[in-house]
Write a protein that holds these residues in place. Structure first.
Motif, PDB file in Angstrom:
ATOM      1  N   GLY A  99       1.929 -29.742  10.208  1.00  0.00           N
ATOM      2  CA  GLY A  99       0.691 -29.848   9.434  1.00  0.00           C
ATOM      3  C   GLY A  99       0.121 -31.248   9.492  1.00  0.00           C
ATOM      4  O   GLY A  99      -1.091 -31.434   9.591  1.00  0.00           O
ATOM      5  N   GLY A 100       0.983 -32.267   9.445  1.00  0.00           N
ATOM      6  CA  GLY A 100       0.531 -33.649   9.565  1.00  0.00           C
ATOM      7  C   GLY A 100      -0.059 -33.934  10.934  1.00  0.00           C
ATOM      8  O   GLY A 100      -1.081 -34.606  11.054  1.00  0.00           O
ATOM      9  N   ILE A 101       0.571 -33.398  11.971  1.00  0.00           N
ATOM     10  CA  ILE A 101       0.055 -33.588  13.332  1.00  0.00           C
ATOM     11  C   ILE A 101      -1.286 -32.889  13.486  1.00  0.00           C
ATOM     12  O   ILE A 101      -2.229 -33.442  14.052  1.00  0.00           O
ATOM     13  N   LYS A 102      -1.393 -31.671  12.946  1.00  0.00           N
ATOM     14  CA  LYS A 102      -2.660 -30.931  13.027  1.00  0.00           C
ATOM     15  C   LYS A 102      -3.761 -31.688  12.290  1.00  0.00           C
ATOM     16  O   LYS A 102      -4.886 -31.795  12.779  1.00  0.00           O
ATOM     17  N   GLY A 103      -3.457 -32.227  11.120  1.00  0.00           N
ATOM     18  CA  GLY A 103      -4.443 -32.991  10.365  1.00  0.00           C
ATOM     19  C   GLY A 103      -4.876 -34.249  11.103  1.00  0.00           C
ATOM     20  O   GLY A 103      -6.033 -34.659  11.033  1.00  0.00           O
TER      21      GLY A 103
END
Length: 120
Positions: A13-17
């Motif tokens: 989720g952090g990478i996607k954000g």
């Protein structure tokens, strides 16, 4: 305690954000002062000190800040034909007369060539 699956989802989720661009129709861009504050104190790295933070600040000052300022002025010019047309006419006049061709051949073209070589 988080399970491995939850940790992986959180990390993804952090990478996607990080890689999801902002919506240009609904989100206002950060100001130059906000970008500088993020480079200095933002949560993009865990430490507010150290070589990684210093490298990020150097990156901001050397590349991010100049590119952002230039792009914001280009955006400002393109928003109204009453701004763009006179600037374009003045630009054409300057590069077509007097020392303009020399400046283009000896300064602008080599600088753009170096920038293209570094970035591409």
């Amino acid at each position: 305690m988080d399970t491995l699956r939850e940790q992986i989802r959180s990390g993804l989720g952090g990478i996607k954000g990080y890689w999801t661009p902002p919506s240009v129709l609904t989100e206002t861009p950060a100001s130059v002062a906000e970008l500088a504050a993020y480079a200095h104190w933002g949560a993009w790295t865990k430490s507010t000190d150290g070589p990684l933070r210093k490298l990020g600040i150097v990156w901001h000052r050397a590349f991010s800040l100049p590119a952002t300022v230039v792009c914001r002025y280009v955006e400002w010019l393109w928003q109204r034909p009453g701004r763009l047309i006179p600037v374009y006419v003045l630009w054409k006049l300057l590069i077509s007369t007097g020392p303009g061709p020399w400046v283009v051949d000896h300064l602008i073209h080599p600088i753009l060539g170096v920038i293209a070589w570094v970035l591409l």
